[in-house]
Design an enzyme around this catalytic site. Structure first.
Site, mmCIF file in Angstrom:
data_model
loop_
_atom_site.group_PDB
_atom_site.id
_atom_site.type_symbol
_atom_site.label_atom_id
_atom_site.label_comp_id
_atom_site.label_asym_id
_atom_site.label_seq_id
_atom_site.Cartn_x
_atom_site.Cartn_y
_atom_site.Cartn_z
ATOM 1 N N ILE A 152 0.852 -1.191 0.000
ATOM 2 C CA ILE A 152 0.000 0.000 0.000
ATOM 3 C C ILE A 152 0.889 1.242 0.000
ATOM 4 O O ILE A 152 1.886 1.293 0.731
ATOM 5 C CB ILE A 152 -0.932 0.008 1.226
ATOM 6 C CG1 ILE A 152 -1.781 -1.265 1.246
ATOM 7 C CG2 ILE A 152 -1.826 1.241 1.232
ATOM 8 C CD1 ILE A 152 -2.646 -1.406 2.488
ATOM 9 N N LYS A 154 2.787 4.604 0.635
ATOM 10 C CA LYS A 154 3.144 5.461 1.766
ATOM 11 C C LYS A 154 2.892 4.807 3.122
ATOM 12 O O LYS A 154 2.443 5.446 4.073
ATOM 13 C CB LYS A 154 2.423 6.802 1.692
ATOM 14 C CG LYS A 154 2.455 7.487 0.324
ATOM 15 C CD LYS A 154 3.827 7.498 -0.294
ATOM 16 C CE LYS A 154 4.835 8.311 0.487
ATOM 17 N NZ LYS A 154 6.210 8.236 -0.131
ATOM 18 N N THR A 155 3.175 3.517 3.213
ATOM 19 C CA THR A 155 3.071 2.813 4.493
ATOM 20 C C THR A 155 4.413 2.222 4.923
ATOM 21 O O THR A 155 4.446 1.370 5.815
ATOM 22 C CB THR A 155 2.041 1.670 4.402
ATOM 23 O OG1 THR A 155 2.442 0.762 3.361
ATOM 24 C CG2 THR A 155 0.645 2.199 4.125
ATOM 25 N N HIS A 208 1.142 -1.314 -7.660
ATOM 26 C CA HIS A 208 0.473 -1.290 -6.359
ATOM 27 C C HIS A 208 -0.874 -2.022 -6.427
ATOM 28 O O HIS A 208 -1.927 -1.475 -6.070
ATOM 29 C CB HIS A 208 0.269 0.140 -5.872
ATOM 30 C CG HIS A 208 1.524 0.793 -5.391
ATOM 31 N ND1 HIS A 208 2.128 0.464 -4.205
ATOM 32 C CD2 HIS A 208 2.306 1.757 -5.952
ATOM 33 C CE1 HIS A 208 3.221 1.205 -4.045
ATOM 34 N NE2 HIS A 208 3.353 1.981 -5.084
ATOM 35 N N THR A 376 14.949 -0.163 11.900
ATOM 36 C CA THR A 376 15.218 1.161 12.464
ATOM 37 C C THR A 376 13.946 1.990 12.470
ATOM 38 O O THR A 376 13.215 2.019 11.483
ATOM 39 C CB THR A 376 16.301 1.893 11.657
ATOM 40 O OG1 THR A 376 17.482 1.088 11.635
ATOM 41 C CG2 THR A 376 16.633 3.239 12.274
ATOM 42 N N ALA A 383 5.750 13.663 6.635
ATOM 43 C CA ALA A 383 4.420 13.896 7.192
ATOM 44 C C ALA A 383 4.503 14.578 8.551
ATOM 45 O O ALA A 383 3.679 15.435 8.877
ATOM 46 C CB ALA A 383 3.665 12.570 7.309
#
EC number: 2.8.2.-
Length: 470
Positions: A152, A154-155, A208, A376, A383
């Site tokens: 998905i 931007k996860t 995607h 990490t 954001a």
């Protein structure tokens, strides 16, 4: 005589009374300094602030004094460092296929990191069965099993996808050559892939691809890639994905689109076809939406960023795919949300961008695979740098009301699985220690009995010889 005696007695009484009164006024202001009198800070060492008194804690609001910094506990594991994964800002952009936009992934700070030295408390909100919480997959990498990564936008999927091809300790590691976007992830001794992801097989089912596309596309693609002699054996597909806080993910996608990303080459296949322009119109007239403001981004009612995580995890065929006239909006939303929850719960594994170490822990325990370097947790993302007011944040939550509910559900399930797995590990460790202590006791008792027997035998033999001699 009596008058003179009374005058001499009155003077010390008044002096003592004065001293008592002065002590009452002076001692409260002296408590913080007098109690630590003589404990001067060392050179170059700052004095730690004194703990607030109960009276002052009662006057201050709870959310104020609860956030007072305290000394952190000593680290218990490997240090959180740059090893194992590069910072999202420093990740190299791989050359993409024509029409494919490269995205830069971000990771959120761990909201449960103990800042005040105390472990956070987790209170479950949803009731899950033991089957829902237990995730131990018998993944046969030498057989025909396949891990399918649903990525998905931007996860943190790019970072996690690189972990899968570059950071897992395997008998036959993935072969990743410099300058090539895809890695070769073959099974030991075979030329068959065990991983279906962007960095192993590419976007074979579309850019995607969502749950609806992957579940209908992956089996056929893998049958074509596999050897014909293995078609008689059963194959297990283990779907995995990553989720993120909806507001942070939405802002990150807005910033990404603002820089020129479109993902317009996505197929959005459902029930054997892609949506028509009327079913899925675009939010911009040109080639991309570069420079779009947050207000413009939010004002587009058919923006695919809205509730993206629910839509990509749900079975879209249940609601007529992208045909919004198939059913009313409230019924459609309820079905999509429930479908996304069910699919997420039944997946072999899912992780949360905000909990990198716990994501690593659960993946390793689920598939019995170990990562070489620890994950990490980055503290600063694009954001997090976006400064929005409360009204804008509330509007984003309203636009993503389905994602908000899904994330609360996913976060609760994720935490319950983590604590359940930890508890099982502790029980196994205790049982192992008990078994080791029992074996040690039995071994010691057996050794002592042998020594005692040898001693008795020696005495008896000597006594018998003495009898014969007598």
């Amino acid at each position: 005589m009596d008058e003179r005696f009374n005058k001499w007695l009155l003077t010390p009484v008044l002096t003592l009374l004065f001293v008592v009164i002065m002590y009452q006024y002076v001692s409260p202001s002296c408590t913080s300094s007098c109690t630590n009198f003589g404990e001067q800070p060392r050179v170059g060492e700052a004095r730690s602030p004194a703990a607030p008194s109960p009276a002052r804690r009662a006057q201050a609001p709870p959310d104020e004094w609860e956030r007072r910094p305290q000394l952190p506990p000593p680290p218990r594991g490997p240090p959180e460092g740059p090893q194992g994964v590069a910072s999202p800002e420093d990740e190299d952009e791989d050359p993409g296929d024509p029409g494919e936009e490269e995205e830069e992934e971000e990771e959120e700070p761990d909201p449960e990191a103990p800042e005040n030295g105390s472990l956070p408390r987790f209170v479950p909100r949803f009731n899950f069965t033991l089957k829902d919480l237990t995730r131990f997959v018998d993944f046969n990498i030498k057989g025909r099993d396949v891990i399918v990564f649903l990525h998905i936008q931007k996860t943190g999927g790019t970072t996690f996808g690189r972990h899968l091809v570059k950071n897992i300790r395997l008998e036959q590691p993935c072969s990743c050559k410099a300058g090539q976007k895809k890695c070769t992830c073959h099974r030991p001794g075979k030329k068959e892939t065990w991983l279906f992801s962007r960095f192993s097989t590419g976007w074979s089912c579309g850019l995607h691809a969502d749950w609806t596309e992957l579940t209908n596309c992956v089996p056929a693609i893998m049958e074509k890639k596999d050897c014909p002699r293995n078609h008689s054996h059963t194959r297990n597909f283990y779907y995995i994905t990553m989720l993120r806080d909806p507001v942070s993910r939405y802002l990150s996608e807005w910033k990404h689109v603002q820089r020129g990303a479109t993902w317009k080459t996505s197929l959005h296949m459902c029930d054997g076809r892609s949506p028509t322009p009327d079913e899925l119109p675009t939010c911009y007239p040109g080639d991309d939406w570069s420079g779009v403001s947050l207000r413009e981004f939010m004002d587009c009612s058919y923006n695919l960023a809205n509730n993206r995580q629910v839509r990509m995890l749900a079975d879209l065929s249940l609601v007529g795919c992208y045909n919004l006239t198939f059913m009313n909006e409230s019924e459609r939303s309820a079905i999509l949300l429930q479908s996304a929850k069910n699919n997420l719960k039944n997946m072999a594994f899912f992780g949360l961008t905000e909990f990198q170490r716990k994501t690593q822990f659960l993946f390793e325990r689920t598939f019995n695979l170990k990562f070489i370097s620890p994950f990490t947790q980055f503290n600063i993302t694009r954001a997090s740098n976006v400064d929005i007011n409360e009204g804008a944040r509330q509007h984003i939550e309203e636009l993503n009301f389905l994602d908000m509910q899904l994330y609360e559900y996913a976060k609760d399930l994720f935490q319950q699985r983590y604590h359940h797995t930890k508890q099982l590990e502790h029980q196994r460790d205790r049982q192992k220690r008990r078994e080791e202590r029992r074996l040690q006791r039995e071994h010691g008792a057996h050794r002592w009995s042998k020594e005692d027997g040898a001693t008795e035998g020696t005495v008896t033999e000597d006594y018998n010889s003495q009898v014969v001699r007598w």
